[in-house]
Scaffold this active site. Sequence first.
Site, short mmCIF file in Angstrom:
data_model
loop_
_atom_site.label_atom_id
_atom_site.label_comp_id
_atom_site.label_asym_id
_atom_site.label_seq_id
_atom_site.Cartn_x
_atom_site.Cartn_y
_atom_site.Cartn_z
N GLY A 1 0.84 -1.19 0.00
CA GLY A 1 0.00 0.00 0.00
C GLY A 1 0.88 1.25 0.00
O GLY A 1 2.06 1.18 0.34
N GLY B 1 0.24 -4.91 0.71
CA GLY B 1 -1.02 -4.74 -0.02
C GLY B 1 -1.11 -5.53 -1.30
O GLY B 1 -2.19 -5.93 -1.73
N GLU C 1 6.17 -5.83 7.49
CA GLU C 1 5.55 -4.74 8.25
C GLU C 1 6.12 -4.50 9.64
O GLU C 1 6.09 -3.36 10.14
CB GLU C 1 4.03 -4.98 8.36
CG GLU C 1 3.27 -4.80 7.07
CD GLU C 1 3.32 -6.01 6.14
OE1 GLU C 1 2.75 -5.93 5.04
OE2 GLU C 1 3.94 -7.03 6.50
#
Length: 404
Positions: free
Chosen positions: A116, A164, A187
């Site tokens: 993302g 994402g 992440e």
Amino acid sequence: MPKTQGGARGGATSRRAFRTPRSVIRARECFSNGSAPGVEAHVQRMSKHMDAAGEVLLERRGCAGVITLNRPKFLNALTLNMIRQIYPQLKKWEQDPETFLIIIKGAGGKAFCAGGDIKAVSEAGKANKKIVQDFFREEYMLNNAVDSCQKPYVALIHGITMGGGVGVSVHGEFRVATEKSLFAMPETAIGLFPDVGGGYFLPRLQGKLGYFLALTGFRLKGRDVYTAGIATHFVDSEKLGTLEEDLVALKSPSKENIADLLKTYHTKSKIDQNKSFILEEHMDKINSWFSAYTVEQILENLQQDGSSFALEQLKVINKMSPTSLKITLRQLMEGSSKTLPEVLTMEYRLSQACMRGHDFHEGVRAVLIDKDQSPKWKPADLKEVTDEDLNNYFKSLGSNDLKF
């Protein structure tokens, strides 16, 4: 590569998507002649709109709906605008009797989708803008729509596939990797957690592999992406274009016809065919180390083992956000017995708590903005992340919870 008629049509559509409308050309001419006050602002608005529209290409080709993530300069990172274009089109194609399958791919050859657009999300989060609610809410709704899609969904995960990008591929029925595929859920290094349904698919990988990938951000490449179970098929990258043309040329295909075609390509692929899985020799130990119920115990297991591989993973994990590590372990443990919608509801709560916290914004600064790779986590130590802190991350948002 020989092009079918469908391929030629698709190429023409793509070129048209980049053609500047006459109205913009005329407006630019007016402005350059010094006439028409305010035209510059209008041109800029129109150009911005065109850029946004070109971020994702949606085409009907042959029997298929084709989604092309089209931000190659940004490794096809997902924006809210892209999500808002893909979701309704996916729903339309799902209902269209003439659309028999959906293909999603990335433009540019380097990445399927590297994640993302978290830089933009962090900026909006710091400014307390509503986009941080909208982005995660709508992204997770798209992840669920991919999972529940009534038409066969084929993700060509060629190149970098992270965060994402995993969310818009791994929940689909078919995922095709190539020797250039690169998978990771990194992440914890930016103060976040492996979202987009990571709490669902990671604990369901073999043994404790998903826990290992989630906490370390370890990268899988090429055929290993298939062996790990992230991809369902493996195809040589030079054959990917031909595979796509063969898929769209199928006549009213059933799911079985699509599966047979993918299997044919997979069987013919010889690249790294006899190569053993990169983590093969370590899997028994990974299963043992990562069976612990606390991050502290996992680190203790790695320390006690003392092998070079164990100490390497220990070093990696020690660089991650302590808060992210604890959130992630609990997320996967809880997610192992939840449905995907239940996991996404949990992850939406976590996403909003991370936006209010310190570590995500600090991680984005250190890794993506200043690029000093030296985040200052708060708290900086695992023992300072209390059960009460953790419980607050998992708390219901009441009427603001994500609902399907």
